[in-house]
Design an enzyme around this catalytic site. Structure first.
Site, PDB file in Angstrom:
ATOM      1  N   VAL A 176      46.676  34.295  34.200  1.00 54.93           N
ATOM      2  CA  VAL A 176      46.271  32.925  33.924  1.00 54.93           C
ATOM      3  C   VAL A 176      45.733  32.785  32.499  1.00 54.93           C
ATOM      4  CG1 VAL A 176      45.925  32.347  36.349  1.00 54.93           C
ATOM      5  CG2 VAL A 176      44.018  33.339  35.061  1.00 54.93           C
ATOM      6  N   HIS A 229      51.055  31.682  38.589  1.00 53.24           N
ATOM      7  CA  HIS A 229      49.753  31.509  39.235  1.00 53.24           C
ATOM      8  C   HIS A 229      48.860  30.514  38.489  1.00 53.24           C
ATOM      9  CE1 HIS A 229      50.044  35.620  41.555  1.00 53.24           C
ATOM     10  NE2 HIS A 229      50.793  34.676  42.077  1.00 53.24           N
ATOM     11  N   GLY A 245      52.434  46.289  34.748  1.00 53.08           N
ATOM     12  CA  GLY A 245      50.991  46.149  34.981  1.00 53.08           C
ATOM     13  C   GLY A 245      50.631  45.288  36.169  1.00 53.08           C
ATOM     14  N   THR A 246      51.382  45.434  37.249  1.00 50.02           N
ATOM     15  CA  THR A 246      51.026  44.706  38.466  1.00 50.02           C
ATOM     16  C   THR A 246      51.044  45.669  39.647  1.00 50.02           C
ATOM     17  OG1 THR A 246      51.611  42.897  39.969  1.00 50.02           O
ATOM     18  CG2 THR A 246      53.432  43.832  38.668  1.00 50.02           C
ATOM     19  N   GLU A 305      50.083  53.887  36.557  1.00 51.29           N
ATOM     20  CA  GLU A 305      50.547  54.816  37.591  1.00 51.29           C
ATOM     21  C   GLU A 305      51.486  54.065  38.516  1.00 51.29           C
ATOM     22  OE1 GLU A 305      46.497  54.426  40.218  1.00 51.29           O
ATOM     23  OE2 GLU A 305      46.576  55.723  38.443  1.00 51.29           O
TER      24      GLU A 305
HETATM   25  P1  OAD Z   1      45.991  44.123  40.016  1.00 51.31           P
HETATM   26  O1  OAD Z   1      44.578  44.263  39.569  1.00 51.31           O
HETATM   27  O2  OAD Z   1      46.262  44.073  41.474  1.00 51.31           O
HETATM   28  O3  OAD Z   1      46.856  45.337  39.423  1.00 51.31           O
HETATM   29  C1  OAD Z   1      46.765  45.702  38.071  1.00 51.31           C
HETATM   30  C2  OAD Z   1      47.775  46.793  37.792  1.00 51.31           C
HETATM   31  O4  OAD Z   1      47.753  47.060  36.409  1.00 51.31           O
HETATM   32  C3  OAD Z   1      47.534  48.102  38.526  1.00 51.31           C
HETATM   33  O5  OAD Z   1      48.740  48.521  39.142  1.00 51.31           O
HETATM   34  C4  OAD Z   1      47.117  49.074  37.396  1.00 51.31           C
HETATM   35  O6  OAD Z   1      47.590  50.396  37.623  1.00 51.31           O
HETATM   36  C5  OAD Z   1      47.803  48.457  36.209  1.00 51.31           C
HETATM   37  N1  OAD Z   1      47.154  48.724  34.908  1.00 51.31           N
HETATM   38  C6  OAD Z   1      45.837  48.721  34.611  1.00 51.31           C
HETATM   39  N2  OAD Z   1      45.628  48.956  33.306  1.00 51.31           N
HETATM   40  C7  OAD Z   1      46.862  49.106  32.744  1.00 51.31           C
HETATM   41  C8  OAD Z   1      47.327  49.387  31.416  1.00 51.31           C
HETATM   42  N3  OAD Z   1      46.491  49.539  30.393  1.00 51.31           N
HETATM   43  N4  OAD Z   1      48.660  49.485  31.228  1.00 51.31           N
HETATM   44  C9  OAD Z   1      49.535  49.329  32.263  1.00 51.31           C
HETATM   45  N5  OAD Z   1      49.149  49.067  33.518  1.00 51.31           N
HETATM   46  C10 OAD Z   1      47.835  48.964  33.768  1.00 51.31           C
HETATM   47  O7  OAD Z   1      46.588  42.842  39.243  1.00 51.31           O
HETATM   48  P2  OAD Z   1      47.900  41.980  39.580  1.00 51.31           P
HETATM   49  O8  OAD Z   1      48.946  42.827  40.208  1.00 51.31           O
HETATM   50  O9  OAD Z   1      48.231  41.209  38.369  1.00 51.31           O
HETATM   51  O10 OAD Z   1      46.194  36.191  41.713  1.00 51.31           O
HETATM   52  O11 OAD Z   1      47.333  40.993  40.667  1.00 51.31           O
HETATM   53  C11 OAD Z   1      48.182  40.023  41.225  1.00 51.31           C
HETATM   54  C12 OAD Z   1      47.399  38.785  41.571  1.00 51.31           C
HETATM   55  O12 OAD Z   1      46.276  39.137  42.395  1.00 51.31           O
HETATM   56  C13 OAD Z   1      46.772  38.079  40.394  1.00 51.31           C
HETATM   57  O13 OAD Z   1      47.676  37.226  39.734  1.00 51.31           O
HETATM   58  C14 OAD Z   1      45.655  37.314  41.006  1.00 51.31           C
HETATM   59  C15 OAD Z   1      45.123  38.367  41.933  1.00 51.31           C
HETATM   60  O14 OAD Z   1      44.464  37.919  43.069  1.00 51.31           O
HETATM   61  C16 OAD Z   1      45.460  35.085  41.901  1.00 51.31           C
HETATM   62  O15 OAD Z   1      44.308  34.988  41.527  1.00 51.31           O
HETATM   63  C17 OAD Z   1      46.189  33.991  42.607  1.00 51.31           C
END
Ligand code: OAD
Length: 235
Positions: free
Chosen positions: A90, A106, A171-172, A199
């Site tokens: 966001v 989102h 990064g999700t 990872e």
């Molecule tokens: P998450 O916090 O669930 O996942 C973040 C991911 O980023 C994890 O898989 C980490 O391993 C990875 N990560 C962290 N640091 C990193 C880096 N420096 N380089 C590469 N990868 C890295 O976040 P999202 O998957 O984005 O929705 O979460 C999805 C949704 O859940 C969000 O949009 C939000 C949340 O609730 C709403 O608020 C509607």
């Protein structure tokens, strides 16, 4: 040249200082998402929800795009085929890096939405329960898609997934649907699938590149652009 569909998540903005949701110290380890990220939470305690998103907006306002955002903007600009950029984030760091036509599935911190009449307008820096809708005087909320709500631009996203030759998730964690299902949808449509993450998330990807987004994406984009002549070099 084929179509690349990129889906980004909080991990791409982590190195810009914006916290992720589910990592150690992530936002959902500190806040109850049912209180701050659902329509029911907003109904019960709008003040808490506004405080939460006011803090997110203030953090995002101080953040700068990192090398990963910039590399994706370069890919969009120089790749000869189409690059569709979908983000669950966001913040506006993709735009700050120069990306255009980003699909914010989102919602965005920069937007306000009327909970009563559906009007949209630019969010002020701080919103309160008393912030009125300029159209109907109703209840203003952040223009964020909460749990239980339908993400934005799904038709356009599924069209893109149907066209994709390559689907890349960056990064999700792959825990929130419908975004978590895009990899399977793209694969079913014949796309190659790639994950870039610190990872592996455990999703069904053909290939996985691990490491910090800023480094891995910059290298991946270099490789993608060196495989094909870029727009800049065409006669
Ligand atoms: P998450 O916090 O669930 O996942 C973040 C991911 O980023 C994890 O898989 C980490 O391993 C990875 N990560 C962290 N640091 C990193 C880096 N420096 N380089 C590469 N990868 C890295 O976040 P999202 O998957 O984005 O929705 O979460 C999805 C949704 O859940 C969000 O949009 C939000 C949340 O609730 C709403 O608020 C509607």
């Amino acid at each position: 040249m084929g179509t690349i569909v990129v889906l980004t998540g909080a991990g791409i903005s982590a190195e810009s200082g914006l916290g992720t949701f589910r990592d150690k110290d992530g936002l959902w380890t500190k806040y109850d998402l049912s209180e701050v990220a659902t329509p029911e939470g907003f109904f019960h305690n709008p003040g808490l929800v506004h405080r939460f998103y006011n803090a997110r907006r203030a953090n995002a306002a101080g953040a700068e795009a990192n090398a990963a955002h910039r590399a994706l903007a370069r890919l969009q600009r120089d790749y000869q085929g189409e690059v569709v950029l979908i983000t669950q984030n966001v913040d506006d760091l993709h735009e700050q890096a120069g990306s255009t036509d980003v699909i914010h599935m989102h919602g965005q911190l920069s937007g306000a939405l009327c909970a009563d009449c559906g009007a949209r307008w630019p969010a002020p820096r701080e919103m309160q329960p008393e912030t009125p809708c300029p159209t109907c005087d109703g209840r203003a909320r952040p223009d964020i898609v909460w749990f239980g709500e339908m993400p934005y631009q799904m038709e356009r996203i599924f069209d893109a997934l149907a066209q994709a030759d390559l689907f890349v998730a960056i990064g999700t964690s792959g825990t929130v649907y419908p975004a978590a299902g895009f990899v399977a949808e793209a694969a079913q449509n014949g796309a190659e699938t790639l994950e870039i993450n610190l990872e592996p998330s455990g999703g069904p990807f053909d290939r996985i590149l691990t490491g910090p987004a800023s480094k891995v994406i910059a290298d991946w984009v270099d490789a993608m652009l060196s495989e094909t002549p870029g727009r800049e070099t065409r006669a």
